[in-house]
Design an enzyme around this catalytic site. Structure first.
Site, PDB file in Angstrom:
ATOM      1  N   GLY A   1     -44.806  19.407 -21.654  1.00 35.41           N
ATOM      2  CA  GLY A   1     -43.517  19.984 -22.026  1.00 35.41           C
ATOM      3  C   GLY A   1     -42.415  18.949 -21.897  1.00 35.41           C
ATOM      4  N   ASN A   2     -41.186  19.406 -21.912  1.00 31.68           N
ATOM      5  CA  ASN A   2     -40.063  18.491 -21.663  1.00 31.68           C
ATOM      6  C   ASN A   2     -38.958  19.265 -20.951  1.00 31.68           C
ATOM      7  OD1 ASN A   2     -38.037  19.502 -23.729  1.00 31.68           O
ATOM      8  ND2 ASN A   2     -39.785  19.052 -25.054  1.00 31.68           N
ATOM      9  N   ARG A   3     -37.893  18.553 -20.574  1.00 33.66           N
ATOM     10  CA  ARG A   3     -36.873  19.137 -19.695  1.00 33.66           C
ATOM     11  C   ARG A   3     -35.804  19.950 -20.411  1.00 33.66           C
ATOM     12  NH1 ARG A   3     -37.641  16.734 -14.765  1.00 33.66           N
ATOM     13  NH2 ARG A   3     -38.563  14.647 -14.822  1.00 33.66           N
ATOM     14  N   SER A   4     -35.971  20.229 -21.690  1.00 30.41           N
ATOM     15  CA  SER A   4     -34.950  21.002 -22.408  1.00 30.41           C
ATOM     16  C   SER A   4     -34.779  22.390 -21.780  1.00 30.41           C
ATOM     17  CB  SER A   4     -35.355  21.157 -23.874  1.00 30.41           C
ATOM     18  OG  SER A   4     -34.497  22.082 -24.504  1.00 30.41           O
TER      19      SER A   4
END
Ligand code: CTP
Length: 197
Positions: free
Chosen positions: A25-28
């Site tokens: 995933g990512n930190r958005s």
């Protein structure tokens, strides 16, 4: 002033599964896309918000569609894009996804070495695909950069055939992921550059 206009907004991260319990995933946080959807709806637009997994309430009068992966987001955007007056792609879409998803939990005992390599494959660039198909809607993309920001953003604007690109830095204080404020530079295809503090 946006009454009668249809908007598609994407927000949040995509989650790319590795096995039934893990993902890339990512930190958005989704805050920027949700804020855009909210203000557009307040201004009278009919807003469809296509979002990855986030912990945010749905803005009033906004139609929300939850997705998980980049390919799900791609299919959903494709379904709604043709009727939109404008498409605003604030989502942080994964550029790569595991080439194969394990149907069972990956066990560490299965690996003799101290390292584990995952093979990833490219996802579709949703903005680019919309841009190929749809020459009618206003297309707005975002660029998150950590260096040579204006050059990269202008390149994305051109290559993805956008009307506008909104550049935000991942490193500046008060901008980037998971904060309540942003600092952006708006670049239009006619060359106009507007900095917003
Ligand atoms: N985007 C997209 N589909 C992807 C990747 C990105 O639609 N598979 C969109 C994003 O929603 C954003 C814009 O493209 O509006 C730019 O995203 P960004 O992550 O800044 O750039 P990338 O094109 O992914 O390039 P790079 O990661 O190499 O900087």
């Amino acid at each position: 002033d946006l009454e009668g206009k249809k908007l598609v907004v994407t927000a949040g991260p995509t989650y790319e599964p590795i096995d039934p319990v893990r993902f890339i995933g990512n930190r958005s946080s989704g805050k920027m896309g949700f804020a855009i959807a909210n203000i557009a709806a307040q201004r009278g637009a009919q807003v469809t918000l296509i979002t990855g997994r986030v912990h945010l309430p749905t803005p009033k009068f906004v139609k929300r569609i939850n997705v998980e992966t980049a390919s799900e987001m791609y299919r959903t955007v494709m379904k709604y894009q043709s009727k939109a007056n404008a498409i605003i792609m604030a989502a942080a879409v994964a550029d790569f996804t595991p080439a194969a998803v394990s149907l069972t939990k990956i066990k560490k005992e299965a690996f003799q070495e101290k390292t584990l390599s995952l093979t990833l494959k490219r996802t579709k660039d949703i903005l680019q695909e919309v841009s190929f198909k749809n020459k009618r809607s206003v297309l707005i993309g975002f660029a998150l950069e950590t260096g040579n920001a204006i050059i990269h953003a202008k390149k994305k604007l051109k290559e993805k055939g956008l009307d506008v690109i909104v550049l935000n830095s991942a490193l500046e204080e008060g901008a980037g992921f998971d904060v309540d404020t942003n600092i952006v530079t708006i670049i239009s295809k006619n060359g106009r550059i507007e900095k917003l503090k």
